[in-house]
Scaffold this motif. Structure first.
Motif, PDB file in Angstrom:
ATOM      1  N   CYS A   1       0.835  -1.206   0.000  1.00 45.99           N
ATOM      2  CA  CYS A   1       0.000   0.000   0.000  1.00 45.99           C
ATOM      3  C   CYS A   1       0.869   1.255   0.000  1.00 45.99           C
ATOM      4  O   CYS A   1       0.588   2.223  -0.723  1.00 45.99           O
ATOM      5  CB  CYS A   1      -0.924  -0.006   1.222  1.00 45.99           C
ATOM      6  N   ALA A   2       1.940   1.253   0.796  1.00 45.62           N
ATOM      7  CA  ALA A   2       2.867   2.383   0.805  1.00 45.62           C
ATOM      8  C   ALA A   2       3.551   2.525  -0.549  1.00 45.62           C
ATOM      9  O   ALA A   2       3.774   3.640  -1.048  1.00 45.62           O
ATOM     10  CB  ALA A   2       3.904   2.199   1.902  1.00 45.62           C
ATOM     11  N   HIS A   3       3.857   1.389  -1.167  1.00 47.55           N
ATOM     12  CA  HIS A   3       4.461   1.360  -2.505  1.00 47.55           C
ATOM     13  C   HIS A   3       3.547   2.056  -3.516  1.00 47.55           C
ATOM     14  O   HIS A   3       3.993   2.883  -4.322  1.00 47.55           O
ATOM     15  CB  HIS A   3       4.687  -0.110  -2.885  1.00 47.55           C
ATOM     16  N   GLU A   4       2.261   1.761  -3.447  1.00 45.97           N
ATOM     17  CA  GLU A   4       1.313   2.381  -4.371  1.00 45.97           C
ATOM     18  C   GLU A   4       1.171   3.880  -4.093  1.00 45.97           C
ATOM     19  O   GLU A   4       1.026   4.681  -5.014  1.00 45.97           O
ATOM     20  CB  GLU A   4      -0.055   1.688  -4.274  1.00 45.97           C
ATOM     21  N   ALA A   5       1.226   4.244  -2.818  1.00 47.56           N
ATOM     22  CA  ALA A   5       1.164   5.666  -2.478  1.00 47.56           C
ATOM     23  C   ALA A   5       2.368   6.406  -3.061  1.00 47.56           C
ATOM     24  O   ALA A   5       2.251   7.547  -3.521  1.00 47.56           O
ATOM     25  CB  ALA A   5       1.118   5.838  -0.960  1.00 47.56           C
ATOM     26  N   CYS A   6       3.529   5.746  -3.061  1.00 47.74           N
ATOM     27  CA  CYS A   6       4.733   6.360  -3.636  1.00 47.74           C
ATOM     28  C   CYS A   6       4.590   6.542  -5.144  1.00 47.74           C
ATOM     29  O   CYS A   6       5.075   7.538  -5.701  1.00 47.74           O
ATOM     30  CB  CYS A   6       5.957   5.506  -3.325  1.00 47.74           C
ATOM     31  N   HIS A   7       3.961   5.588  -5.812  1.00 52.24           N
ATOM     32  CA  HIS A   7       3.705   5.746  -7.251  1.00 52.24           C
ATOM     33  C   HIS A   7       2.886   7.020  -7.493  1.00 52.24           C
ATOM     34  O   HIS A   7       3.173   7.800  -8.400  1.00 52.24           O
ATOM     35  CB  HIS A   7       2.930   4.547  -7.792  1.00 52.24           C
ATOM     36  N   LEU A   8       1.858   7.206  -6.685  1.00 53.50           N
ATOM     37  CA  LEU A   8       1.000   8.375  -6.850  1.00 53.50           C
ATOM     38  C   LEU A   8       1.730   9.656  -6.478  1.00 53.50           C
ATOM     39  O   LEU A   8       1.631  10.662  -7.177  1.00 53.50           O
ATOM     40  CB  LEU A   8      -0.267   8.212  -6.005  1.00 53.50           C
ATOM     41  N   ALA A   9       2.487   9.610  -5.384  1.00 49.73           N
ATOM     42  CA  ALA A   9       3.223  10.795  -4.947  1.00 49.73           C
ATOM     43  C   ALA A   9       4.254  11.226  -5.976  1.00 49.73           C
ATOM     44  O   ALA A   9       4.531  12.419  -6.142  1.00 49.73           O
ATOM     45  CB  ALA A   9       3.905  10.526  -3.614  1.00 49.73           C
ATOM     46  N   GLY A  10       4.812  10.254  -6.702  1.00 51.07           N
ATOM     47  CA  GLY A  10       5.784  10.551  -7.737  1.00 51.07           C
ATOM     48  C   GLY A  10       5.167  10.832  -9.091  1.00 51.07           C
ATOM     49  O   GLY A  10       5.892  11.046 -10.070  1.00 51.07           O
ATOM     50  N   LEU A  11       3.822  10.837  -9.157  1.00 51.98           N
ATOM     51  CA  LEU A  11       3.100  11.067 -10.423  1.00 51.98           C
ATOM     52  C   LEU A  11       3.533  10.088 -11.503  1.00 51.98           C
ATOM     53  O   LEU A  11       3.563  10.427 -12.689  1.00 51.98           O
ATOM     54  CB  LEU A  11       3.299  12.507 -10.903  1.00 51.98           C
ATOM     55  N   HIS A  12       3.843   8.873 -11.106  1.00 52.38           N
ATOM     56  CA  HIS A  12       4.286   7.890 -12.082  1.00 52.38           C
ATOM     57  C   HIS A  12       3.198   7.543 -13.097  1.00 52.38           C
ATOM     58  O   HIS A  12       3.497   7.132 -14.217  1.00 52.38           O
ATOM     59  CB  HIS A  12       4.749   6.617 -11.364  1.00 52.38           C
ATOM     60  N   HIS A  13       1.950   7.708 -12.698  1.00 51.77           N
ATOM     61  CA  HIS A  13       0.837   7.404 -13.608  1.00 51.77           C
ATOM     62  C   HIS A  13       0.665   8.465 -14.676  1.00 51.77           C
ATOM     63  O   HIS A  13      -0.023   8.240 -15.675  1.00 51.77           O
ATOM     64  CB  HIS A  13      -0.464   7.237 -12.813  1.00 51.77           C
ATOM     65  N   THR A  14       1.249   9.646 -14.486  1.00 54.03           N
ATOM     66  CA  THR A  14       1.141  10.708 -15.499  1.00 54.03           C
ATOM     67  C   THR A  14       2.463  10.955 -16.213  1.00 54.03           C
ATOM     68  O   THR A  14       2.491  11.670 -17.216  1.00 54.03           O
ATOM     69  CB  THR A  14       0.680  12.035 -14.853  1.00 54.03           C
TER      70      THR A  14
ATOM     71  N   LYS B   1       8.215  -3.546   5.003  1.00 51.57           N
ATOM     72  CA  LYS B   1       8.507  -4.891   4.516  1.00 51.57           C
ATOM     73  C   LYS B   1       7.793  -5.083   3.182  1.00 51.57           C
ATOM     74  O   LYS B   1       6.579  -4.879   3.082  1.00 51.57           O
ATOM     75  CB  LYS B   1       8.034  -5.947   5.514  1.00 51.57           C
ATOM     76  N   LEU B   2       8.542  -5.464   2.160  1.00 46.03           N
ATOM     77  CA  LEU B   2       7.967  -5.683   0.838  1.00 46.03           C
ATOM     78  C   LEU B   2       7.943  -7.175   0.526  1.00 46.03           C
ATOM     79  O   LEU B   2       8.740  -7.945   1.064  1.00 46.03           O
ATOM     80  CB  LEU B   2       8.792  -4.943  -0.222  1.00 46.03           C
ATOM     81  N   PRO B   3       7.037  -7.605  -0.348  1.00 48.99           N
ATOM     82  CA  PRO B   3       6.970  -9.031  -0.704  1.00 48.99           C
ATOM     83  C   PRO B   3       8.275  -9.534  -1.303  1.00 48.99           C
ATOM     84  O   PRO B   3       9.091  -8.751  -1.811  1.00 48.99           O
ATOM     85  CB  PRO B   3       5.839  -9.063  -1.746  1.00 48.99           C
ATOM     86  N   ALA B   4       8.471 -10.830  -1.249  1.00 45.14           N
ATOM     87  CA  ALA B   4       9.680 -11.439  -1.805  1.00 45.14           C
ATOM     88  C   ALA B   4       9.816 -11.076  -3.282  1.00 45.14           C
ATOM     89  O   ALA B   4       8.828 -11.025  -4.015  1.00 45.14           O
ATOM     90  CB  ALA B   4       9.613 -12.953  -1.643  1.00 45.14           C
ATOM     91  N   GLY B   5      11.045 -10.840  -3.706  1.00 43.37           N
ATOM     92  CA  GLY B   5      11.289 -10.513  -5.111  1.00 43.37           C
ATOM     93  C   GLY B   5      11.166  -9.047  -5.436  1.00 43.37           C
ATOM     94  O   GLY B   5      11.233  -8.659  -6.608  1.00 43.37           O
ATOM     95  N   ALA B   6      10.986  -8.192  -4.414  1.00 43.77           N
ATOM     96  CA  ALA B   6      10.871  -6.757  -4.665  1.00 43.77           C
ATOM     97  C   ALA B   6      12.108  -6.255  -5.410  1.00 43.77           C
ATOM     98  O   ALA B   6      13.236  -6.627  -5.087  1.00 43.77           O
ATOM     99  CB  ALA B   6      10.718  -6.001  -3.347  1.00 43.77           C
ATOM    100  N   LEU B   7      11.883  -5.425  -6.418  1.00 39.86           N
ATOM    101  CA  LEU B   7      12.978  -4.931  -7.243  1.00 39.86           C
ATOM    102  C   LEU B   7      13.799  -3.885  -6.496  1.00 39.86           C
ATOM    103  O   LEU B   7      13.321  -2.787  -6.215  1.00 39.86           O
ATOM    104  CB  LEU B   7      12.426  -4.326  -8.533  1.00 39.86           C
ATOM    105  N   ILE B   8      15.034  -4.246  -6.184  1.00 44.34           N
ATOM    106  CA  ILE B   8      15.970  -3.325  -5.519  1.00 44.34           C
ATOM    107  C   ILE B   8      17.358  -3.594  -6.095  1.00 44.34           C
ATOM    108  O   ILE B   8      17.848  -4.728  -6.020  1.00 44.34           O
ATOM    109  CB  ILE B   8      15.990  -3.524  -3.995  1.00 44.34           C
ATOM    110  N   GLU B   9      17.979  -2.580  -6.668  1.00 44.17           N
ATOM    111  CA  GLU B   9      19.332  -2.712  -7.214  1.00 44.17           C
ATOM    112  C   GLU B   9      20.148  -1.489  -6.820  1.00 44.17           C
ATOM    113  O   GLU B   9      19.766  -0.356  -7.122  1.00 44.17           O
ATOM    114  CB  GLU B   9      19.284  -2.846  -8.736  1.00 44.17           C
ATOM    115  N   SER B  10      21.280  -1.721  -6.169  1.00 39.81           N
ATOM    116  CA  SER B  10      22.099  -0.627  -5.662  1.00 39.81           C
ATOM    117  C   SER B  10      22.620   0.274  -6.775  1.00 39.81           C
ATOM    118  O   SER B  10      22.866   1.463  -6.546  1.00 39.81           O
ATOM    119  CB  SER B  10      23.274  -1.192  -4.853  1.00 39.81           C
TER     120      SER B  10
END
Length: 223
Positions: A72-85, A113-122
């Motif tokens: 849910c926090a992940h989706e809020a970040c998408h919206l906060a970053g205007l990723h949909h626009t 805590k994110l589900p297994a396989g969450a995309l994270i690359e340094s």
């Protein structure tokens, strides 16, 4: 500011309610969305488009409470970053991966805590979604077969929490509406004493797209 939230799935509702107390900025963004249960193949996990937060109850049942809260926090970040626009004419799958790679490390640093396989690359630390997209697109051109590595490796498709362009409305209209929602969410977080002036400025910086002059010129000459 008062909002009525209708969420039929108890686990999702509890996760959003928990965000209201712990992260009112994220909650303030989410509670201004329409919530809809969508268990169709087109919505295998959760998704947002600036209008509706769609949740797949079957997917929710596979997650722990903390993981749902993280999504849910992940989706809020998408919206906060205007990723949909900000997607524009970009490839939707690659854009989702780029956005995930931009926001997931911050969520983990903030204790989510994110589900297994969450995309994270340094290698993409502190890069914008646009810059990450360009890097992923270049890699995709080098591998025209579209081979994808094993789970958790670079190039993996999104495992949860998609962002989609809003259908049926102009980008400018949806962007203006979302910016208004973000301003309200910032007010909520300030009232709760959980948002500093620096945090608010950082959010507004995150909302601004990063332009590559090469991309702008290429689009210009194409037209």
């Amino acid at each position: 500011l008062s909002f009525r939230v209708n969420i039929s799935n108890r686990k999702v509702k509890d996760a959003v309610s928990s965000l209201i107390l712990s992260h009112p900025l994220f909650a303030g963004i989410l509670i201004q969305q329409k919530f809809a249960e969508d268990n169709s193949p087109e919505n295998p996990t959760f998704s947002v488009d600036g209008e509706t937060f769609r949740y797949n109850s079957a997917f929710a049942e596979t997650l722990s409470f903390d993981e749902i809260k993280g999504v849910c926090a992940h989706e809020a970040c998408h919206l906060a970053g205007l990723h949909h626009t900000r997607q524009g004419a970009r490839d939707g799958e690659v854009w989702n991966r780029a956005c995930d790679l931009a926001i997931n490390p911050r969520l983990v640093r903030d204790g989510f805590k994110l589900p297994a396989g969450a995309l994270i690359e340094s290698r993409f630390a502190d890069m914008s979604a646009e810059d990450i997209y360009r890097a992923l697109s270049a890699e995709k051109k080098q591998d025209p077969q579209g081979n994808k590595p094993a789970a958790g490796q670079p190039g993996q498709a999104p495992t949860f929490g998609q962002v989609k362009p809003a259908a049926g409305k102009s980008v400018k209209e949806v962007e203006a509406k979302t910016k208004g929602q973000i301003e309200k969410a910032i007010s909520i977080a300030k009232i709760a004493g959980q948002l500093s002036g620096n945090d608010a400025r950082q959010i507004k910086r995150d909302m601004a797209p990063r332009y590559d002059i090469r991309e702008v010129l290429h689009r210009f000459f194409q037209e």
